[in-house]
Motif scaffolding. Structure first.
Motif, PDB file in Angstrom:
ATOM      1  N   MET A 165       0.845  -1.199   0.000  1.00  0.00           N
ATOM      2  CA  MET A 165       0.000   0.000   0.000  1.00  0.00           C
ATOM      3  C   MET A 165       0.882   1.252   0.000  1.00  0.00           C
ATOM      4  SD  MET A 165      -2.967   1.521   0.066  1.00  0.00           S
ATOM      5  CE  MET A 165      -4.225   0.323   0.501  1.00  0.00           C
ATOM      6  N   ASN A 166       0.591   2.157  -0.894  1.00  0.00           N
ATOM      7  CA  ASN A 166       1.249   3.460  -0.922  1.00  0.00           C
ATOM      8  C   ASN A 166       0.506   4.372   0.058  1.00  0.00           C
ATOM      9  OD1 ASN A 166       1.677   6.280  -1.645  1.00  0.00           O
ATOM     10  ND2 ASN A 166       2.753   5.521  -3.451  1.00  0.00           N
ATOM     11  N   TYR A 167       1.146   4.670   1.190  1.00  0.00           N
ATOM     12  CA  TYR A 167       0.443   5.400   2.245  1.00  0.00           C
ATOM     13  C   TYR A 167       0.169   6.855   1.881  1.00  0.00           C
ATOM     14  CZ  TYR A 167       0.795   1.420   5.386  1.00  0.00           C
ATOM     15  OH  TYR A 167       0.652   0.178   5.966  1.00  0.00           O
ATOM     16  N   GLU A 168       0.970   7.435   0.995  1.00  0.00           N
ATOM     17  CA  GLU A 168       0.682   8.804   0.554  1.00  0.00           C
ATOM     18  C   GLU A 168      -0.615   8.824  -0.254  1.00  0.00           C
ATOM     19  OE1 GLU A 168       2.764  12.514  -1.915  1.00  0.00           O
ATOM     20  OE2 GLU A 168       3.853  10.633  -1.603  1.00  0.00           O
ATOM     21  N   ASP A 169      -0.760   7.851  -1.160  1.00  0.00           N
ATOM     22  CA  ASP A 169      -2.003   7.764  -1.939  1.00  0.00           C
ATOM     23  C   ASP A 169      -3.187   7.459  -1.032  1.00  0.00           C
ATOM     24  OD1 ASP A 169      -0.499   8.203  -4.192  1.00  0.00           O
ATOM     25  OD2 ASP A 169      -0.515   6.113  -4.870  1.00  0.00           O
ATOM     26  N   LEU A 170      -2.978   6.564  -0.063  1.00  0.00           N
ATOM     27  CA  LEU A 170      -4.061   6.203   0.852  1.00  0.00           C
ATOM     28  C   LEU A 170      -4.525   7.409   1.659  1.00  0.00           C
ATOM     29  CD1 LEU A 170      -5.836   4.023   2.205  1.00  0.00           C
ATOM     30  CD2 LEU A 170      -3.965   3.663   3.832  1.00  0.00           C
ATOM     31  N   LEU A 171      -3.589   8.168   2.200  1.00  0.00           N
ATOM     32  CA  LEU A 171      -3.956   9.345   2.985  1.00  0.00           C
ATOM     33  C   LEU A 171      -4.735  10.333   2.132  1.00  0.00           C
ATOM     34  CD1 LEU A 171      -3.898  11.324   5.348  1.00  0.00           C
ATOM     35  CD2 LEU A 171      -1.586  11.987   4.656  1.00  0.00           C
ATOM     36  N   GLY A 172      -4.253  10.586   0.906  1.00  0.00           N
ATOM     37  CA  GLY A 172      -4.939  11.531   0.038  1.00  0.00           C
ATOM     38  C   GLY A 172      -6.366  11.111  -0.240  1.00  0.00           C
ATOM     39  N   ALA A 173      -6.558   9.814  -0.519  1.00  0.00           N
ATOM     40  CA  ALA A 173      -7.898   9.324  -0.832  1.00  0.00           C
ATOM     41  C   ALA A 173      -8.800   9.361   0.396  1.00  0.00           C
ATOM     42  CB  ALA A 173      -7.809   7.904  -1.387  1.00  0.00           C
ATOM     43  N   MET A 174      -8.321   8.877   1.534  1.00  0.00           N
ATOM     44  CA  MET A 174      -9.158   8.841   2.736  1.00  0.00           C
ATOM     45  C   MET A 174      -9.546  10.247   3.172  1.00  0.00           C
ATOM     46  SD  MET A 174      -7.948   5.677   5.170  1.00  0.00           S
ATOM     47  CE  MET A 174      -6.502   6.510   5.815  1.00  0.00           C
ATOM     48  N   LEU A 199     -12.078  11.799   0.545  1.00  0.00           N
ATOM     49  CA  LEU A 199     -13.404  11.181   0.608  1.00  0.00           C
ATOM     50  C   LEU A 199     -14.123  11.536   1.908  1.00  0.00           C
ATOM     51  CD1 LEU A 199     -12.477   7.712  -0.903  1.00  0.00           C
ATOM     52  CD2 LEU A 199     -13.940   9.453  -1.965  1.00  0.00           C
ATOM     53  N   ALA A 200     -13.390  11.640   3.006  1.00  0.00           N
ATOM     54  CA  ALA A 200     -14.011  12.035   4.275  1.00  0.00           C
ATOM     55  C   ALA A 200     -14.580  13.444   4.190  1.00  0.00           C
ATOM     56  CB  ALA A 200     -13.004  11.924   5.414  1.00  0.00           C
ATOM     57  N   ILE A 201     -13.818  14.360   3.590  1.00  0.00           N
ATOM     58  CA  ILE A 201     -14.293  15.745   3.475  1.00  0.00           C
ATOM     59  C   ILE A 201     -15.490  15.832   2.531  1.00  0.00           C
ATOM     60  CG2 ILE A 201     -13.676  18.056   2.671  1.00  0.00           C
ATOM     61  CD1 ILE A 201     -10.799  17.463   3.648  1.00  0.00           C
ATOM     62  N   GLU A 202     -15.419  15.133   1.398  1.00  0.00           N
ATOM     63  CA  GLU A 202     -16.540  15.166   0.459  1.00  0.00           C
ATOM     64  C   GLU A 202     -17.793  14.536   1.078  1.00  0.00           C
ATOM     65  OE1 GLU A 202     -15.002  13.282  -3.026  1.00  0.00           O
ATOM     66  OE2 GLU A 202     -13.911  15.070  -3.685  1.00  0.00           O
ATOM     67  N   GLU A 212       3.582   8.594   7.710  1.00  0.00           N
ATOM     68  CA  GLU A 212       4.453   7.811   8.590  1.00  0.00           C
ATOM     69  C   GLU A 212       3.689   7.108   9.702  1.00  0.00           C
ATOM     70  OE1 GLU A 212       7.566   7.517   7.649  1.00  0.00           O
ATOM     71  OE2 GLU A 212       7.090   8.909   6.013  1.00  0.00           O
ATOM     72  N   GLY A 213       2.393   7.390   9.824  1.00  0.00           N
ATOM     73  CA  GLY A 213       1.588   6.763  10.865  1.00  0.00           C
ATOM     74  C   GLY A 213       1.432   7.593  12.119  1.00  0.00           C
ATOM     75  N   ALA A 214       2.041   8.789  12.155  1.00  0.00           N
ATOM     76  CA  ALA A 214       1.860   9.692  13.298  1.00  0.00           C
ATOM     77  C   ALA A 214       0.556  10.472  13.115  1.00  0.00           C
ATOM     78  CB  ALA A 214       3.034  10.658  13.406  1.00  0.00           C
ATOM     79  N   SER A 215      -0.085  10.821  14.211  1.00  0.00           N
ATOM     80  CA  SER A 215      -1.399  11.464  14.140  1.00  0.00           C
ATOM     81  C   SER A 215      -1.306  12.977  14.216  1.00  0.00           C
ATOM     82  CB  SER A 215      -2.309  10.939  15.251  1.00  0.00           C
ATOM     83  OG  SER A 215      -2.623   9.586  15.009  1.00  0.00           O
ATOM     84  N   VAL A 216      -2.196  13.619  13.450  1.00  0.00           N
ATOM     85  CA  VAL A 216      -2.238  15.073  13.374  1.00  0.00           C
ATOM     86  C   VAL A 216      -3.697  15.522  13.423  1.00  0.00           C
ATOM     87  CG1 VAL A 216      -0.110  15.205  12.020  1.00  0.00           C
ATOM     88  CG2 VAL A 216      -2.316  15.120  10.835  1.00  0.00           C
ATOM     89  N   GLU A 217      -3.887  16.791  13.759  1.00  0.00           N
ATOM     90  CA  GLU A 217      -5.174  17.445  13.572  1.00  0.00           C
ATOM     91  C   GLU A 217      -4.968  18.564  12.571  1.00  0.00           C
ATOM     92  OE1 GLU A 217      -8.929  19.572  15.880  1.00  0.00           O
ATOM     93  OE2 GLU A 217      -7.214  18.900  17.059  1.00  0.00           O
ATOM     94  N   GLU A 218      -5.807  18.588  11.527  1.00  0.00           N
ATOM     95  CA  GLU A 218      -5.699  19.631  10.514  1.00  0.00           C
ATOM     96  C   GLU A 218      -6.557  20.817  10.916  1.00  0.00           C
ATOM     97  OE1 GLU A 218      -6.570  20.347   5.760  1.00  0.00           O
ATOM     98  OE2 GLU A 218      -6.091  18.319   6.455  1.00  0.00           O
ATOM     99  N   ASP A 219      -5.983  22.003  10.883  1.00  0.00           N
ATOM    100  CA  ASP A 219      -6.670  23.217  11.311  1.00  0.00           C
ATOM    101  C   ASP A 219      -7.179  24.010  10.110  1.00  0.00           C
ATOM    102  OD1 ASP A 219      -6.058  22.778  14.049  1.00  0.00           O
ATOM    103  OD2 ASP A 219      -4.041  23.570  13.725  1.00  0.00           O
ATOM    104  N   GLY A 220      -8.114  24.893  10.373  1.00  0.00           N
ATOM    105  CA  GLY A 220      -8.577  25.828   9.362  1.00  0.00           C
ATOM    106  C   GLY A 220      -9.608  25.236   8.431  1.00  0.00           C
ATOM    107  N   ASP A 244      -8.708  18.556  -1.860  1.00  0.00           N
ATOM    108  CA  ASP A 244      -7.481  18.207  -2.577  1.00  0.00           C
ATOM    109  C   ASP A 244      -6.235  18.923  -2.073  1.00  0.00           C
ATOM    110  OD1 ASP A 244      -8.780  16.436  -4.438  1.00  0.00           O
ATOM    111  OD2 ASP A 244      -9.645  18.237  -5.356  1.00  0.00           O
ATOM    112  N   THR A 245      -6.407  19.812  -1.096  1.00  0.00           N
ATOM    113  CA  THR A 245      -5.257  20.593  -0.631  1.00  0.00           C
ATOM    114  C   THR A 245      -5.209  20.597   0.888  1.00  0.00           C
ATOM    115  OG1 THR A 245      -5.587  22.062  -2.536  1.00  0.00           O
ATOM    116  CG2 THR A 245      -4.063  22.816  -0.821  1.00  0.00           C
TER     117      THR A 245
END
Length: 265
Positions: free
Chosen positions: A1-10, A13-16, A131-139, A144-145
């Motif tokens: 599994m390409n984790y960069e692609d997985l993160l982008g897709a998940m 799709l969650a936001i949409e 890398e598997g570390a957890s973050v919270e995205e702000d704003g 796609d960005t």
């Protein structure tokens, strides 16, 4: 599994899915029906499910997708799979209380290794990075960005003054009796997988769940908590909670920050 692609897709799709959910949430009225197990389902659950499952199957055609709203997927199993709750906290959604989430996780060999939890009514987005570390995205969130992300980490708990979070819709006497074994500073109530995220950010130290849950309810929050240094164990013997179980049903469990002195069942 390409984790960069997985993160982008998940993440996308969650936001949409969150946007679709909020369109229905903000409407004057929406339909609520009972499923075969008497749990409620709304058009928001179904719209989000259709969007996410189609998107995941297109992006990762060789990976099993298990989703709450597609009963036929519950009969399949694999060593790696994607697992989805398109609207976790339907009761909170129906009551317009805001504590509902979109959950998407990736499980390998029984362990949730990546996950995203998005609470669209709260404007909070949590996920595991490449890398598997957890973050919270702000704003403001754009599908796609990615915006500014800050690392999150569990607390360094004080066992003489623990912060406990418990379910808003599923609290019972057994849960309260177990919590009473601890020296607590305060209690919070929250719906859906937000409880895992409150432990992951250090806003709570301990989340015990003495009630029925399914793996799609917990996998994404579990991944976020694990990526923030937390743990989830079975309530009965404190062994790790694993995934891919028959029927995708969980035992009772405890989510916590390491350093909490866990009490016996």
């Amino acid at each position: 599994m390409n984790y960069e692609d997985l993160l982008g897709a998940m993440r996308r799709l969650a936001i949409e899915a969150g946007e679709k959910i909020m369109e229905i949430y903000d409407a004057d009225d929406f339909e609520v029906r009972a499923k075969s197990d008497e749990s409620p389902v709304t058009e928001a659950d179904e719209a989000a499910d259709a969007l996410i499952s189609a998107g995941l199957r297109e992006a990762f055609p060789d990976v099993l997708v298990v989703t709450e709203e597609q009963a036929e997927s519950h009969t399949h199993n694999a060593s790696e799979f994607l697992i989805v709750d398109p609207l976790d906290g339907t009761k909170e959604f129906i009551k317009r209380r805001g504590d509902f989430t979109v959950n998407i996780a990736y499980v390998v060999d029984g362990e949730p290794v990546r996950g995203v939890v998005y609470a669209p009514a709260r404007g909070r987005m949590f996920y595991t990075d490449e890398e598997g570390a957890s973050v919270e995205e702000d704003g403001e969130l754009h599908p796609d960005t990615p915006g500014h992300c800050r690392p999150i980490r569990v607390s360094d708990p004080d066992n003489d003054a623990l912060m406990v979070v418990a379910s808003k819709s599923h609290r019972d006497e057994a849960t309260d009796a177990y919590i009473s074994k601890y020296a607590t500073k305060d209690m919070k109530s929250a719906g859906s997988s937000l409880k895992f995220c409150l432990v992951a950010t250090g806003e709570a130290d301990l989340y015990p769940r003495l009630g029925r849950t399914m793996e799609w309810d917990t996998a994404a929050g579990h991944a976020v908590l694990k990526g923030a240094g937390g743990k989830v164990v079975r309530f009965d013997d404190h062994t790790p909670l694993t995934y891919g179980k028959p029927g995708y049903e969980n035992p009772f469990f405890i989510a916590y920050a390491p350093g909490v002195d866990l009490k016996p069942a």
